[in-house]
Design an enzyme around this catalytic site. Structure first.
Site, PDB file in Angstrom:
ATOM      1  N   ASP A 129       0.819  -1.219   0.000  1.00 34.52           N
ATOM      2  CA  ASP A 129       0.000   0.000   0.000  1.00 34.52           C
ATOM      3  C   ASP A 129       0.854   1.271   0.000  1.00 34.52           C
ATOM      4  O   ASP A 129       0.648   2.164   0.828  1.00 34.52           O
ATOM      5  CB  ASP A 129      -0.943   0.016   1.210  1.00 34.52           C
ATOM      6  CG  ASP A 129      -1.724  -1.273   1.361  1.00 34.52           C
ATOM      7  OD1 ASP A 129      -2.132  -1.833   0.331  1.00 34.52           O
ATOM      8  OD2 ASP A 129      -1.928  -1.719   2.509  1.00 34.52           O
ATOM      9  N   GLU A 158     -11.137   0.717  -3.608  1.00 29.83           N
ATOM     10  CA  GLU A 158     -10.450   1.181  -2.397  1.00 29.83           C
ATOM     11  C   GLU A 158      -9.180   1.919  -2.789  1.00 29.83           C
ATOM     12  O   GLU A 158      -8.901   2.159  -3.962  1.00 29.83           O
ATOM     13  CB  GLU A 158     -10.113  -0.023  -1.505  1.00 29.83           C
ATOM     14  CG  GLU A 158      -9.276  -1.081  -2.200  1.00 29.83           C
ATOM     15  CD  GLU A 158      -9.210  -2.398  -1.448  1.00 29.83           C
ATOM     16  OE1 GLU A 158      -9.863  -2.526  -0.395  1.00 29.83           O
ATOM     17  OE2 GLU A 158      -8.509  -3.309  -1.926  1.00 29.83           O
TER      18      GLU A 158
END
Length: 497
Positions: free
Chosen positions: A15, A173
């Site tokens: 991420d 997301e």
């Protein structure tokens, strides 16, 4: 689409979020149940990165006590605005809301968190328009949502509003919002962080949209391909000083026969970006400058330093809560009140970052102590060398199953050198017996390396264990006090896919 085959930040560093100040790039990644949290890196070329520290470096900022595996800190966003660095993230083990911290120097001390409530979900992003309005954008129950935020107080100044649901992939997301030229761009991940993972983008006239999808979405994906790096997604864009663009993203290096397994976690990769007709295209990989056969070595000795590097972490708490330094690093077993359903031993360690790796530690276990070294993904999946009294044992735990694979006598209470290493997988390339690697446990006595047992690496893979993290090497203690006087990590990457 030319995907990178080698990570710029190897090992469990997913991420990624990146920003640039002057000629220096700064990057932060997720840390889940481990503390300190949110490792932060610096680079001048997007190829070579150095960990400068951890954003959440003290208990007042990060509550992960008793956190379950793959809970804790999810997907940070790192930004620089108005002379300050801003990092916002979600701690799924610490109640409602997102956590927002700031710093003048990202390698220094970050503020205590401001909690942002009223925005349920994960993966928060910050963006500012020309008049200083701050927009919080996040993933909320299958849609990308946005509100105006007062970043000083954490208060939402508008009602949340749905922006975009992506192109139809599951789990939209990881949103990031940018102003580029006359357009506002919304970059997201969708398809889930497995084999369907992808990066998609849309643009609109303002931060609220309305957003039209890019005609060549997804702008990045490895799904349905034989690429060496799979599960690519969750990206962030950055512009260089010369005006060119790049993108960082996560991916996995899967190995072994079908269905293949990844063991070191989701890593940070990078690619070049070009723009055409107002839309971004991936044009080539960005990879480390050193050869994949280069050997990385990290030696740590108590005689040279009193502090372990910032790469060393602990699940469910900070290392300093169970460890002290002096004539070595003394690791104390967890008191009964600190034990949890997930973990009943004290463990501290560092990430496995290479396909082929070796971890050694010199430890001593005084009378009554049980401890040693371990390679683990979580508390239920690990391979240990266990010192107790006059014996060293190689012990593997896979879920509820625990097995002793080998044992060897040693002198009680004296220093012993323990080794865990990963080796190339065995078996034919298309055989179901071929896993990602072999993991070997050994006792080192002078020039002799005595193997006590080995396992197929698939049993320490994310595909078997579940979750969002990767392997760590480290030391552990279940009873008494274990002393480590030195440790050595070596790693290199195999050249074949």
């Amino acid at each position: 689409m030319h995907l990178a085959q080698r990570p710029v930040i190897p090992g469990f560093h997913p991420d990624p979020s990146v920003c640039r100040v002057g000629d220096i790039y700064y990057l932060a990644t997720s840390s889940f149940e481990y503390a300190p949290g949110v490792p932060i890196f610096t680079s001048t070329d997007l190829r070579s990165w150095t960990q400068a520290g951890n954003v959440l470096s003290r208990p007042a900022q990060l509550a992960v006590s008793g956190a379950e595996a793959s809970r804790g800190i999810f997907a940070p966003t790192l930004r620089h605005h108005d002379g300050r660095f801003w990092m916002i993230t979600t701690n799924l083990s610490d109640g409602d809301g997102h956590l927002l911290v700031t710093a003048d120097d990202p390698a220094g001390s970050w503020s205590d968190p401001v909690r942002v409530t009223g925005a349920p979900g994960i993966d928060p992003d910050l963006a500012w328009d020309d008049d200083g309005t701050c927009y919080l954008t996040w993933s909320q129950y299958g849609r990308i949502t946005q509100a105006v935020l007062d970043p000083e107080t954490g208060k939402l100044l508008t009602e949340p509003r749905a922006l975009w649901q992506g192109t139809g992939g599951q789990f939209p997301e990881g949103p990031h919002l940018y102003r580029v030229g006359e357009h506002w761009y919304l970059l997201i991940a969708e398809g889930g962080t497995g084999q369907g993972h992808a990066v998609t983008i849309a643009r609109g006239p303002g931060p609220w949209g309305p957003f039209e999808p890019c005609p060549h979405n997804p702008v990045l994906t490895a799904r349905g391909t034989s690429a060496a790096v799979q599960n690519t997604g969750h990206a962030d864009l950055v512009q260089r000083p010369d005006g060119s663009w790049a993108m960082v993203h996560l991916g996995v290096r899967a190995r072994g026969a079908f269905p293949s397994w990844h063991v070191v976690g989701r890593e940070t990769f990078a690619v070049e970006i070009d723009w055409d007709a107002g839309w971004p295209y991936v044009t080539g990989p960005i990879e480390p400058a050193e050869s994949p056969s280069a050997v990385v070595v990290e030696n740590i000795s108590a005689g040279d330093t009193a502090a372990l590097p910032p790469t060393w972490v602990r699940p469910g708490g900070f290392p300093g809560e169970v460890m002290s330094s002096g004539q070595g690093w003394l690791l104390r077993a967890l008191a009964d009140g600190l034990k949890s359903r997930q973990d009943d031993v004290a463990f501290i360690g560092r990430r496995q970052q290479h396909m082929l790796s070796r971890f050694r530690a010199v430890v001593s276990a005084p009378q009554g102590t049980i401890g040693g070294i371990s390679i683990r993904i979580d508390a239920r999946h690990h391979f240990d060398l266990e010192v107790e009294g006059d014996e060293v044992r190689a012990v593997v735990r896979i879920g509820p199953a625990r097995s002793v694979l080998g044992r060897c006598p040693v002198y009680p209470g004296q220093d012993v050198t323990l080794e865990l290493r990963t080796e190339p997988a065995r078996g034919e390339i298309l055989s179901s017996e071929r896993g990602p690697d072999r993991v070997v446990a050994a006792l080192v006595q002078g020039a002799e390396v005595l193997n006590l047992g080995d396992i197929d690496g698939r049993y320490l893979s994310t595909e078997l264990t579940g979750g969002f993290t990767g392997r760590l090497y480290g030391i552990w203690c279940a009873r008494g006090e274990l002393v480590m006087s030195s440790t050595r990590y070596e790693g290199t990457d195999e050249t074949e896919a």
